[in-house]
Write a protein that holds these residues in place. Structure first.
Motif, PDB file in Angstrom:
ATOM      1  N   SER A  49       0.847  -1.197   0.000  1.00 54.10           N
ATOM      2  CA  SER A  49       0.000   0.000   0.000  1.00 54.10           C
ATOM      3  C   SER A  49       0.879   1.242   0.000  1.00 54.10           C
ATOM      4  N   PRO A  50       0.421   2.325  -0.636  1.00 57.64           N
ATOM      5  CA  PRO A  50       1.188   3.569  -0.603  1.00 57.64           C
ATOM      6  C   PRO A  50       1.439   4.014   0.832  1.00 57.64           C
ATOM      7  N   THR A  51       2.604   4.541   1.085  1.00 60.22           N
ATOM      8  CA  THR A  51       2.954   4.948   2.450  1.00 60.22           C
ATOM      9  C   THR A  51       2.035   6.042   2.980  1.00 60.22           C
ATOM     10  N   ASP A  52       1.486   6.845   2.068  1.00 61.35           N
ATOM     11  CA  ASP A  52       0.576   7.906   2.512  1.00 61.35           C
ATOM     12  C   ASP A  52      -0.871   7.435   2.606  1.00 61.35           C
ATOM     13  N   GLN A  53      -1.119   6.146   2.261  1.00 59.02           N
ATOM     14  CA  GLN A  53      -2.461   5.569   2.369  1.00 59.02           C
ATOM     15  C   GLN A  53      -2.370   4.169   2.974  1.00 59.02           C
ATOM     16  N   PRO A  54      -1.875   4.054   4.192  1.00 56.86           N
ATOM     17  CA  PRO A  54      -1.692   2.730   4.781  1.00 56.86           C
ATOM     18  C   PRO A  54      -2.993   1.955   4.969  1.00 56.86           C
ATOM     19  N   TRP A  55      -4.115   2.657   4.986  1.00 56.33           N
ATOM     20  CA  TRP A  55      -5.428   2.043   5.168  1.00 56.33           C
ATOM     21  C   TRP A  55      -5.965   1.414   3.892  1.00 56.33           C
TER      22      TRP A  55
END
Length: 413
Positions: free
Chosen positions: A28-34
């Motif tokens: 997952s993108p580090t700025d969107q861990p969810w």
């Protein structure tokens, strides 16, 4: 009608290609861990494809488990913003589709079920407090994606006799009671205080009434109807169903091509008893005749109203035979594209009184033939991406109900 060119083996081969294209999850993108625990575009949604394939023997449980593990690898959210499409409810839905007769993931489900029930109680408490204050709700309170309708759909599967399910249904019944409007005249209880994009805008400063399945009142109608058909009822249940179907009857628009409904109306349109929308827009699951027709059909089945059932089935049939409406479907995805149109029509056809809707399915499947090759540039996810397309291709290839029940998250089954 032109001859069909796409065969079921073609569709099955295409589903295989999509699954191969989506073989392994990416971080997952580090700025969107969810993002991993999101059904709409994350690993949770793509896991549904591999779960369905594992159930049918077209894929392996090892691969399905890889995607499930990735979706649940982080701290799973059970916060107030969690919903059927994000966080604990989304993970519970994924695990439930995987369970099957073998009872896979039961320990994990038992743990997450407790969080979902607690979340449902919290969300109902918040909604009732809002109503007590006389304020308008928002999509996030009641809709399929963000709200209590989506959570209720999961509870209907996981704990239909529980107190959380009862409270969600009681809340949805209360949603059909009028509220004081911005002009101190009554508006439906589902009238939201924002625009269709959940923002504040001048055109919608007094909110709007939404007809769509994804965000509007037809989502709650579908859940109330599913519950009634299973014998899960609360006080005022049938009255609420009748209230919503009466609203849909009131705003049904007639044309030479068949009936249609506005996507939404403003307060001025409500008071004028006339929508500004001049004709039907895109016929999709999320907005438009297909989703509304399925919800209306479910309501008719729940209330044993054959005339109402035929009315909604005919509305969908005429929509499918209208070239102008069908030309507006330019996207292959589930939410507002061809895959969602196919799956919604397939489910509606299974309950239909006559075979005319089922007779439309081969031509719809043939249209899916435009997308036999996965597009690497397209989103990989469930609602608007390759995973959802692959799932619709799988249904079209087999002409049988999904073994996993993945389309329950759309509330069409």
């Amino acid at each position: 009608m032109s001859a069909l060119t796409t065969t079921r083996p073609d569709l099955a081969d295409a589903a295989d290609q999509y699954a191969a294209h989506l073989a392994s999850p990416e971080p997952s993108p580090t700025d969107q861990p969810w993002l991993a625990q999101a059904l709409n575009q994350g690993a949770a949604g793509t896991a549904l494809l591999h779960i369905e394939r594992a159930h049918s023997g077209q894929g392996s449980w090892r691969q399905a488990h890889t995607w499930i593990s990735h979706a649940a690898s982080g701290e799973v959210s059970a916060s107030h913003t969690a919903s059927l499409y994000l966080g604990a409810p989304a993970i519970a839905f994924v695990l439930d589709t995987a369970g099957g007769p073998q009872g896979r993931y039961q320990n994990g489900l038992a743990d997450v079920d407790r969080h979902v029930a607690s979340l449902a109680h919290q969300r109902v408490d918040s909604a009732l407090a809002r109503a007590e204050r006389g304020e308008l709700p928002g999509f996030h309170e009641y809709d399929v994606f963000f709200g209590l309708t989506g959570i209720g759909a999961l509870l209907l599967r996981r704990d239909p006799g529980g107190s959380a399910m009862e409270r969600v249904l009681t809340y949805l019944v209360s949603l059909t009671r009028p509220l004081p409007g911005p002009d101190n005249r009554g508006v439906p209880g589902w009238w939201v205080g924002h625009d269709p994009h959940r923002r504040e805008s001048p055109q919608f400063r007094t909110g709007h009434g939404n007809f769509g399945f994804a965000h509007g009142i037809t989502g709650p109608l579908a859940l109330l109807s599913h519950a009634a058909r299973r014998g899960v009822m609360v006080d005022g249940h049938f009255n609420a169903i009748h209230c919503i179907t009466a609203w849909l009857d009131e705003w049904r628009q007639e044309s030479d091509e068949g009936p249609w409904w506005p996507e939404w109306i403003t307060l001025a349109e409500l008071r004028a008893h006339r929508p500004n929308q001049l004709g039907p827009n895109r016929p999709s699951w999320c907005y438009g005749t297909p989703g509304i027709a399925r919800a209306g059909q479910l309501a008719a089945l729940a209330t044993t109203d054959p005339d109402l059932q035929r009315s909604y089935e005919q509305a969908l049939l005429r929509c499918l035979h209208d070239p102008a409406q069908q030309a507006k479907i330019t996207d292959p995805g589930i939410c507002h594209g061809l895959s969602g149109l196919y799956q919604t029509t397939w489910r509606t056809a299974q309950d239909a009184t006559e075979p005319a809707l089922a007779a439309c399915l081969p031509a719809l499947a043939d249209r899916l033939g435009q997308y036999l090759i996965p597009n690497a540039a397209r989103d990989s996810g469930f609602l608007e991406g390759n995973a959802g397309i692959a799932l619709a291709l799988t249904t079209a290839a087999s002409d049988t109900a999904p073994t996993s029940g993945w389309d329950r998250c759309l509330l069409i089954s």
